[in-house]
Write a protein that holds these residues in place. Structure first.
Motif, PDB file in Angstrom:
ATOM      1  N   ASN A   1       0.768  -1.156  -0.011  1.00 42.56           N
ATOM      2  CA  ASN A   1       0.261  -0.140  -0.165  1.00 42.56           C
ATOM      3  C   ASN A   1       0.662   1.423   0.012  1.00 42.56           C
ATOM      4  OD1 ASN A   1      -1.599   2.107   0.383  1.00 42.56           O
ATOM      5  ND2 ASN A   1      -3.150   0.595   1.602  1.00 42.56           N
ATOM      6  N   GLU A   2       1.358   1.677  -0.990  1.00 42.52           N
ATOM      7  CA  GLU A   2       2.125   3.108  -1.469  1.00 42.52           C
ATOM      8  C   GLU A   2       1.522   3.889  -0.502  1.00 42.52           C
ATOM      9  OE1 GLU A   2       5.354   5.424  -2.233  1.00 42.52           O
ATOM     10  OE2 GLU A   2       4.843   3.625  -2.451  1.00 42.52           O
ATOM     11  N   SER A   3       0.521   4.180   0.065  1.00 45.55           N
ATOM     12  CA  SER A   3      -0.785   5.350   0.765  1.00 45.55           C
ATOM     13  C   SER A   3      -0.062   5.295   1.742  1.00 45.55           C
ATOM     14  CB  SER A   3      -2.328   6.065   0.364  1.00 45.55           C
ATOM     15  OG  SER A   3      -2.889   4.981   0.904  1.00 45.55           O
TER      16      SER A   3
ATOM     17  N   ARG B   1       9.862   5.705   7.208  1.00 50.24           N
ATOM     18  CA  ARG B   1       8.981   5.095   5.850  1.00 50.24           C
ATOM     19  C   ARG B   1      10.390   3.677   4.909  1.00 50.24           C
ATOM     20  NH1 ARG B   1       6.947   6.219  -0.457  1.00 50.24           N
ATOM     21  NH2 ARG B   1       7.420   3.671  -0.985  1.00 50.24           N
ATOM     22  N   ASP B   2      11.437   4.093   5.328  1.00 47.07           N
ATOM     23  CA  ASP B   2      12.135   2.936   4.564  1.00 47.07           C
ATOM     24  C   ASP B   2      12.275   1.520   6.177  1.00 47.07           C
ATOM     25  OD1 ASP B   2      13.076   3.749   2.695  1.00 47.07           O
ATOM     26  OD2 ASP B   2      14.828   4.729   3.152  1.00 47.07           O
ATOM     27  N   ASP B   3      12.679   2.168   7.120  1.00 48.92           N
ATOM     28  CA  ASP B   3      12.456   0.989   8.510  1.00 48.92           C
ATOM     29  C   ASP B   3      11.385   0.213   8.516  1.00 48.92           C
ATOM     30  OD1 ASP B   3      14.575   2.390   9.163  1.00 48.92           O
ATOM     31  OD2 ASP B   3      14.022   4.251  10.456  1.00 48.92           O
ATOM     32  N   PHE B   4       9.868   0.619   8.793  1.00 48.65           N
ATOM     33  CA  PHE B   4       8.928   0.220   8.581  1.00 48.65           C
ATOM     34  C   PHE B   4       9.197  -0.608   6.792  1.00 48.65           C
ATOM     35  CE2 PHE B   4       4.435   0.220   7.183  1.00 48.65           C
ATOM     36  CZ  PHE B   4       3.905  -0.927   7.969  1.00 48.65           C
ATOM     37  N   ALA B   5       9.430  -0.294   6.107  1.00 43.91           N
ATOM     38  CA  ALA B   5       9.548  -0.936   4.984  1.00 43.91           C
ATOM     39  C   ALA B   5      10.307  -2.214   4.967  1.00 43.91           C
ATOM     40  CB  ALA B   5       9.567  -0.082   3.612  1.00 43.91           C
ATOM     41  N   GLU B   6      11.287  -1.861   5.391  1.00 42.53           N
ATOM     42  CA  GLU B   6      12.321  -3.180   5.628  1.00 42.53           C
ATOM     43  C   GLU B   6      11.527  -4.276   5.938  1.00 42.53           C
ATOM     44  OE1 GLU B   6      16.601  -3.683   8.350  1.00 42.53           O
ATOM     45  OE2 GLU B   6      15.330  -2.181   8.008  1.00 42.53           O
ATOM     46  N   MET B   7      10.611  -4.230   7.448  1.00 41.68           N
ATOM     47  CA  MET B   7      10.081  -5.629   7.996  1.00 41.68           C
ATOM     48  C   MET B   7       8.374  -5.833   7.513  1.00 41.68           C
ATOM     49  SD  MET B   7      12.325  -6.964  10.001  1.00 41.68           S
ATOM     50  CE  MET B   7      14.102  -5.894  11.301  1.00 41.68           C
ATOM     51  N   ALA B   8       8.082  -4.716   6.821  1.00 46.08           N
ATOM     52  CA  ALA B   8       5.943  -4.669   7.197  1.00 46.08           C
ATOM     53  C   ALA B   8       6.265  -5.703   5.600  1.00 46.08           C
ATOM     54  CB  ALA B   8       5.991  -4.010   6.702  1.00 46.08           C
ATOM     55  N   VAL B   9       5.297  -6.624   6.303  1.00 47.52           N
ATOM     56  CA  VAL B   9       4.474  -7.657   5.658  1.00 47.52           C
ATOM     57  C   VAL B   9       3.421  -7.398   4.662  1.00 47.52           C
ATOM     58  CG1 VAL B   9       4.163 -10.169   4.696  1.00 47.52           C
ATOM     59  CG2 VAL B   9       6.188  -9.835   6.005  1.00 47.52           C
ATOM     60  N   LEU B  10       2.887  -6.852   5.909  1.00 47.59           N
ATOM     61  CA  LEU B  10       1.403  -6.375   5.377  1.00 47.59           C
ATOM     62  C   LEU B  10       2.116  -4.684   5.677  1.00 47.59           C
ATOM     63  CD1 LEU B  10      -1.347  -8.810   7.720  1.00 47.59           C
ATOM     64  CD2 LEU B  10      -0.354  -8.556   5.828  1.00 47.59           C
ATOM     65  N   GLN B  11       1.496  -3.836   4.528  1.00 47.78           N
ATOM     66  CA  GLN B  11       1.349  -2.402   4.497  1.00 47.78           C
ATOM     67  C   GLN B  11      -0.042  -1.701   4.704  1.00 47.78           C
ATOM     68  OE1 GLN B  11       3.295  -1.224   0.771  1.00 47.78           O
ATOM     69  NE2 GLN B  11       5.422  -2.366   1.196  1.00 47.78           N
ATOM     70  N   THR B  12      -0.077  -1.686   6.468  1.00 49.10           N
ATOM     71  CA  THR B  12      -1.725  -1.531   6.397  1.00 49.10           C
ATOM     72  C   THR B  12      -1.511  -0.049   7.446  1.00 49.10           C
ATOM     73  OG1 THR B  12      -2.217  -2.747   8.274  1.00 49.10           O
ATOM     74  CG2 THR B  12      -2.732  -4.168   5.953  1.00 49.10           C
ATOM     75  N   ALA B  13      -2.810   0.636   7.465  1.00 49.46           N
ATOM     76  CA  ALA B  13      -2.453   1.326   8.712  1.00 49.46           C
ATOM     77  C   ALA B  13      -2.678   1.126   9.719  1.00 49.46           C
ATOM     78  CB  ALA B  13      -3.734   2.559   8.554  1.00 49.46           C
TER      79      ALA B  13
END
Length: 260
Positions: free
Chosen positions: A129-131, A140-152
């Protein structure tokens, strides 16, 4: 080393992972606050505000936590839960103080400390989820590095429970321990089977520690529940709290009834 403490009863020790602090395990409060446990959250040496005692290896970290738990439990019973690197620490403590330990739980636990030997799934994002990534802004990079679910929901949990520990970590201490990261404890290879109730939860898409190495210890934990959660990565308890919370509560109930 004690960073937070809530409730009363038998000590339930919570040990966080590498590069974060005790806050990553605070969701436990919503799950177990009604149970008869004194929840004690430890901060490891790199955590913000922790005193650097000069520890330089994972074994020294684990031994220091063992000593802390001995002091806290004062010869009485306790249970312990560890996340990621903290799972290595928790497993060591549970085995070293086996006569007192009512239960052991690991969440996305490290079972193979040598990165080159880990059996890992390929990196996969189950829900992109780009938004949501845009909302993360500076982290952003810290979250994206681990996230499998890009949810709110996952983003909110990450910002509340993970990000403060990342930002406050002492990189000098982390670098010192990283240089000997694989020199930790693997009690399943040397100790007798563990007979107290245990729980081991993994994310199927966890590309950091995987799940296969942990599942390989099932024969050692003769009263163990092993669960691999689909659509979850290294922050499995944050991405799927509705799945993990009942497992933790069930484990604690089993631990409460375990006779030492």
């Amino acid at each position: 080393m004690i960073a937070a403490e809530h409730g009363s009863g038998v000590p339930l020790i919570a040990v966080h992972g590498f590069g974060v602090d005790h806050r990553i395990l605070l969701p436990l409060e919503d799950w177990v606050a009604d149970r008869p446990w004194r929840r004690i959250y430890l901060d490891l040496p790199w955590a913000e505000g922790a005193t650097d005692q000069g520890v330089s290896t994972p074994r020294e970290v684990a031994d220091a936590v063992r000593d802390e738990v001995e002091t806290i439990a004062a010869g009485g019973p306790f249970a312990i839960v560890g996340n990621s690197f903290g799972a290595m620490v928790a497993r060591h403590v549970a085995h070293a103080l086996r006569p007192q330990c009512r239960g052991l739980a690991t969440l996305a636990g490290v079972f193979e400390l040598d990165h080159d030997k880990r059996r890992l799934p390929p990196r996969e994002i189950v829900m992109a989820n780009e938004s949501v990534l845009s909302r993360a802004g500076s982290f952003r990079d810290d979250f994206a590095e681990m996230a499998v679910l890009q949810t709110a929901e996952a983003l909110t949990a990450f910002e509340r429970f993970v990000l403060p520990g990342i930002r406050g970590a002492d990189t000098e201490v982390l670098d010192r321990i990283t240089s000997s990261y694989s020199a930790g404890y693997a009690p399943e290879r040397t100790d007798l089977p563990f007979t107290a109730p245990s729980l081991h939860v993994f994310g199927r898409q966890d590309h950091v520690v995987g799940f296969e190495d942990g599942l390989g210890t099932a024969g050692h934990y003769v009263r163990g529940t092993f669960v691999v959660v689909d659509g979850a990565g290294h922050n499995v308890h944050l991405e799927h709290p509705d799945a993990v919370a009942p497992l933790v509560r069930d484990w604690l109930l089993r631990a409460e009834h375990h006779a030492l």
